[in-house]
Design a protein around this motif. Structure first.
Motif, short mmCIF file in Angstrom:
data_model
loop_
_atom_site.label_atom_id
_atom_site.label_comp_id
_atom_site.label_asym_id
_atom_site.label_seq_id
_atom_site.Cartn_x
_atom_site.Cartn_y
_atom_site.Cartn_z
N PRO A 148 -59.78 29.31 -132.20
CA PRO A 148 -59.99 30.04 -133.52
C PRO A 148 -59.94 31.32 -133.64
O PRO A 148 -60.38 32.10 -132.51
N GLY A 149 -59.37 32.06 -134.68
CA GLY A 149 -59.07 33.45 -134.52
C GLY A 149 -57.85 33.91 -133.74
O GLY A 149 -57.79 35.05 -133.44
N GLY A 150 -57.29 32.91 -133.25
CA GLY A 150 -56.18 33.01 -131.99
C GLY A 150 -54.90 33.42 -132.89
O GLY A 150 -55.05 33.61 -134.29
N ARG A 151 -53.61 33.73 -132.34
CA ARG A 151 -52.51 34.31 -133.15
C ARG A 151 -51.88 33.00 -133.74
O ARG A 151 -51.71 33.28 -134.96
N LEU A 152 -52.06 31.76 -133.22
CA LEU A 152 -51.54 30.50 -134.08
C LEU A 152 -52.47 30.32 -135.35
O LEU A 152 -51.83 30.10 -136.43
N ASP A 153 -53.72 30.30 -134.98
CA ASP A 153 -54.75 30.06 -136.14
C ASP A 153 -54.54 31.26 -137.45
O ASP A 153 -54.30 30.92 -138.58
N LYS A 154 -54.43 32.35 -136.85
CA LYS A 154 -54.17 33.59 -137.87
C LYS A 154 -53.14 33.35 -138.67
O LYS A 154 -53.04 33.44 -139.95
N SER A 155 -51.69 33.05 -137.99
CA SER A 155 -50.49 33.15 -138.64
C SER A 155 -50.36 32.13 -139.50
O SER A 155 -50.10 32.17 -140.65
N THR A 156 -50.92 30.75 -138.99
CA THR A 156 -50.63 29.59 -140.07
C THR A 156 -51.69 29.77 -141.14
O THR A 156 -51.35 29.28 -142.18
N ARG A 230 -58.98 22.00 -139.55
CA ARG A 230 -59.73 22.90 -138.63
C ARG A 230 -60.77 23.34 -138.84
O ARG A 230 -61.65 23.23 -137.77
N ASN A 231 -61.33 23.34 -140.20
CA ASN A 231 -62.68 23.91 -140.39
C ASN A 231 -63.90 22.62 -140.12
O ASN A 231 -64.69 22.91 -139.54
N ILE A 232 -63.39 21.62 -140.31
CA ILE A 232 -64.27 20.46 -139.93
C ILE A 232 -64.40 20.11 -138.54
O ILE A 232 -65.47 20.25 -137.98
N VAL A 233 -63.22 20.11 -137.73
CA VAL A 233 -63.31 20.04 -136.59
C VAL A 233 -63.82 21.38 -135.49
O VAL A 233 -64.85 21.03 -134.96
N LEU A 234 -63.67 22.44 -136.13
CA LEU A 234 -64.34 23.58 -135.75
C LEU A 234 -66.00 23.54 -135.65
O LEU A 234 -66.60 23.69 -134.65
N GLY A 235 -66.52 22.83 -136.69
CA GLY A 235 -67.81 22.77 -137.02
C GLY A 235 -68.48 21.59 -135.88
O GLY A 235 -69.34 21.63 -135.31
N VAL A 236 -67.46 20.69 -135.64
CA VAL A 236 -68.01 19.45 -134.70
C VAL A 236 -67.87 20.18 -133.45
O VAL A 236 -69.03 19.98 -132.49
#
Lengths: 346, 471
Positions: A148-156, A230-236
């Motif tokens: 999270p917060g990485g380059r791929l995450d931010k750009s997508t 992403r949001n759901i998985v991040l929470g888990v």
């Protein structure tokens, strides 16, 4: 018990469908009846022309008699509530009557036949797109959640916001402009070439025609999906049991697919399917751009030809499909989340 | 919550928001769009586009399907652009056949390779109007374009298009220079006057069309005695050069200036999007709070109504309703609200259920506060910030819904929206004829508006959401 839960949910879905049909019947009562009266009048006119060797008075008497008979048949002489109810029941039993202008490929004017001809085409297009979207969405969502917060995450995420309000039908127009007008790679629309090839070439031809519509749907579809996933998985992933699984030395892929995905499955499936349902109801317009003769295109044609019975039938079927989708969603949710089955609260 | 509290929270919010880059971009675009809407006349090349969008005669001086003027940069042969001149130099002259005349002159610098399609002279006149039209070329030749004579005018618009009305005169001009063979195979009806007027003279001038670049003058001579009569007036003399390329975004097949349409559509997109989402989200939030706070039978009934609305596929129902009732834009907005208030209900209801159990609500209750006071004074202010993000995020969907209805030809014909422009493009087969300047801008702007509100919404969501969770 799951089967009682399932039964309850299905019955509720059916009830909701019936209620909606009743509301529609009430809302569009006036225009429906006007169309019906015109149709009856036309029918009597055609029938009276077939009569031979009758005097003018006889013909007149026969006509008014027949008109009365048909009016009674369609209950147009009954009080308002009974008429509305009669029409709602007709829609519920898929008895939509005859179209005014539109004909099926065999020249049939029965609305149900016309719709049933269009339905599989819509289903094949959207289900293919949905499956591809789901796979890309889940894969990208997981990738995003891992860093999270990485380059791929931010750009997508940025692209997700860019395409957030982009209408699918406009992208369709752009793709046609690019791939049909400029590069001349694909056909501009339709189901098959004319004349339709046979055998294996038929299949290839069909796929060739499906490329652009599919690309449009997929290009827009998976962004939002991957963002939610992403949001759901991040929470888990932030839960303690994930840390303990990692500490136990379980391989990362199993942590991801075995532990995380299983826990995230119920909300994930709900959101993903809701997303798809929403996109299907919104992408109705887009079929018209590709002249893909499905349910969505039927709306275009019916609106242009002002064919009320087809419009009503199409609406009833769309509402029914949407309802079925919602029921299916809850059934899968119940299947994945054991708390639901026993009647506890999620 | 007092005003001071509110200001404090707003400042707090702003200090967080400043750090969201995407949010700031969104805010910037939104402010710019609002500016464009407020200063609309400054941005509009055709001031009366509102209300004249479907008026064919308003656009008759343009060329149809003209690409944007800036496409000249990418082509080797430059095309003349559409231009309008409305400030002629007025002088008193002596004409050989007319005697003393009042002369209106329009200088026109021509530096293109492909000539304009037409020259159109327009004026407003009363009584009798008689004018002699001449074109002075850079090579010193003066071409007689013919006479315009109109009588019985009452402050009417008069129009003279050389493309249709000067064919014979221009053919006579060409006859002097072109070879006899070229003249014999041609006649006055199948020439294009502007091609001849803007090319070098020579024996092959009918076919070669070598551009004669330089400064042209269009003279309009009006006999002086005519204007001495008080019944005859002549004002507002204008020249329109109809180019092959036009304006910032070109024209469509009905000769309409697309840039003007797109700018005029902006206010409707913003208006429809914002008003619908603000009202529907407010309704949704209140609905959720009331449902949660009252509980019991009210909650059950309201949840049922909510469920009915959730199970309606919005767009198909809207399409059928619009097709049957042919509604105005206000009815469309109203029905959009009716179908989209359900968005925030579920989340708000579950949050309100938690807040309801807080001790300060109990305290307020014990102090004798009424139900409505608790709802509006204690619960709504807490839950409303959450809804701001929701409002922003539901704007794009609303804009797309309206555009979709318009695309099907079900929009309100008294206004201009981007969806309607795209409808016309789709009906005219713009995609298959490569009129990209007709399709790209309106859709791109719909997407840009969507992205703007998505930027705002996601940024607000990020800031406002964790706070609510911690309460």
């Amino acid at each position: 018990m799951y089967k009682w839960y399932a039964l309850k949910r299905i019955l509720r879905g059916l009830f909701m469908f019936a209620l909606l049909m009743f509301i529609m019947s009430l809302l569009f009562n006036q225009v429906n009846e006007r169309t019906q009266r015109t149709q009856i009048f036309e029918q009597v006119k055609i029938e009276s022309m077939r009569l031979k060797d009758v005097k003018a008075e006889q013909l007149e008497a026969w006509r008014s008699n027949r008109l009365d008979q048909l009016t009674k048949l369609y209950k147009l002489d009954r009080p308002l509530m009974e008429r509305v109810l009669f029409r709602a029941i007709n829609s519920l039993t898929f008895n939509f009557g005859n179209s005014t202008v539109i004909k099926s490929s065999r020249g049939d004017q029965d609305v149900l036949t016309i719709i049933m001809e269009a339905l599989p085409r819509t289903l094949i297009l959207f289900s293919t797109a949905a499956v591809v979207q789901l796979f890309i969405g889940i894969w990208l969502g997981l990738k995003k959640a891992q860093k999270p917060g990485g380059r791929l995450d931010k750009s997508t995420s940025f692209v997700t916001m860019i395409v957030f309000g982009m209408p699918a039908w406009w992208l369709a127009m752009m793709l046609i402009l690019l791939f049909v007008y400029v590069f001349k790679l694909f056909p501009s629309g339709g189901l098959n070439s004319v004349p339709t090839p046979e055998g294996i070439m038929f299949l290839l031809d069909r796929i060739w025609h499906m490329v652009l519509p599919l690309t449009t749907l997929i290009l827009l579809g998976f962004w939002g999906l991957s963002f939610v996933i992403r949001n759901i998985v991040l929470g888990v992933l932030q839960e303690d049991f994930i840390m303990s699984a990692r500490a136990r030395g379980i391989p990362e892929s199993r942590v991801l697919f075995g532990h995380t995905m299983r826990t995230a499955a119920p909300p994930l499936v709900t959101i993903a399917l809701l997303n798809l349902l929403g996109s299907i109801s919104g992408a109705i317009i887009f079929e018209g751009i590709f002249s893909w003769p499905g349910l969505g295109n039927l709306y275009w044609v019916a609106v242009q030809q002002n064919d009320i019975p087809v419009l009503m039938g199409d609406l009833a079927i769309t509402v029914g499909l949407y309802q079925a989708g919602l029921v299916l969603l809850d059934l899968i949710y119940g299947f994945l989340d054991p708390r639901i089955k026993v009647g506890g609260k999620a | 919550m007092s005003m001071k509290d509110f200001n404090f929270r707003l400042l707090e919010f702003w200090s967080d928001f400043r750090r969201e880059k995407a949010g700031l971009i969104g805010l910037g675009i939104l402010l710019f769009s609002v500016l464009v809407v407020l200063l609309e006349p400054v941005f509009l090349p055709y001031k009366d586009v509102n209300g004249n969008w479907r008026n064919i005669s308003y656009w008759e001086d343009n060329s149809d399907s003209a690409p944007p003027a800036w496409t000249n940069i990418f082509t080797t042969k430059k095309s003349a652009t559409t231009r309008q001149f409305d400030k002629p130099a007025v002088t008193e002259e002596e004409d050989a056949s007319y005697g003393p005349v009042k002369m209106y002159s329009f200088p026109y610098k021509y530096g293109y390779d492909l000539p304009p399609l037409d020259l159109i002279i327009r004026a407003r006149a009363s009584g009798m109007a008689l004018m002699l039209l001449e074109l002075e070329r850079p090579d010193g030749l003066i071409v007689n374009l013919g006479e315009m004579y109109r009588d019985g005018l009452e402050d009417d618009d008069i129009r003279f298009a050389i493309d249709t009305e000067s064919k014979a005169n221009v053919f006579d001009f060409a006859r002097e220079y072109a070879s006899a063979e070229a003249i014999s195979t041609s006649d006055a009806q199948n020439i294009k006057p502007s091609y001849i007027l803007f090319s070098k003279t020579g024996t092959d001038m009918l076919s070669a069309r070598d551009a004669l670049k330089g400064e042209y003058f269009l003279h309009i001579k009006v006999p002086a005695f005519l204007l001495e009569d008080e019944n005859n007036t002549l004002d507002d003399v204008r020249l329109v050069v109809t180019g092959r390329v036009s304006g910032i975004l070109g024209t469509d097949t009905s000769k309409r200036d697309i840039y003007s349409g797109v700018v005029a559509g902006l206010k409707w997109a913003l208006f429809i999007g914002i008003i619908t989402s603000v009202i529907s989200v407010l309704i949704g939030v209140l609905y959720g709070i009331i449902s949660a706070y009252f509980g019991g039978f009210v909650d059950t009934a309201m949840s049922f109504v909510f469920e009915v609305f959730v199970s309606i596929p919005v767009l198909p129902v809207l399409i059928v309703m619009s097709a049957i009732f042919k509604p105005s834009i206000w009815i469309i907005i109203a029905s959009l609200i009716v179908f989209s208030w359900v968005g925030p209900v579920k989340t708000v209801r579950s949050m309100a259920l938690q807040i309801k159990e807080e001790t300060y609500i109990e305290a307020a209750n014990a102090l004798g506060a009424t139900k409505w006071r608790i709802i509006f004074k204690h619960m709504a202010p807490l839950l409303l910030p959450y809804s701001f993000a929701n409002m922003a995020l539901s704007v794009p969907g609303t804009i797309v819904f309206e555009a979709s209805l318009s695309l099907l030809g079900l929009g309100d014909p008294t206004i201009i929206t981007w969806g309607q422009i795209l409808h016309d493009a789709q009906v005219s087969g713009a995609t298959l004829n490569g009129l990209w300047w007709w399709i790209v801008p309106p859709g791109l702007l719909i997407a840009l508006m969507g992205a703007t509100f998505a930027f705002l919404g996601f940024a607000m969501d990020k800031i406002l959401h964790p706070k609510l969770r911690t309460r």
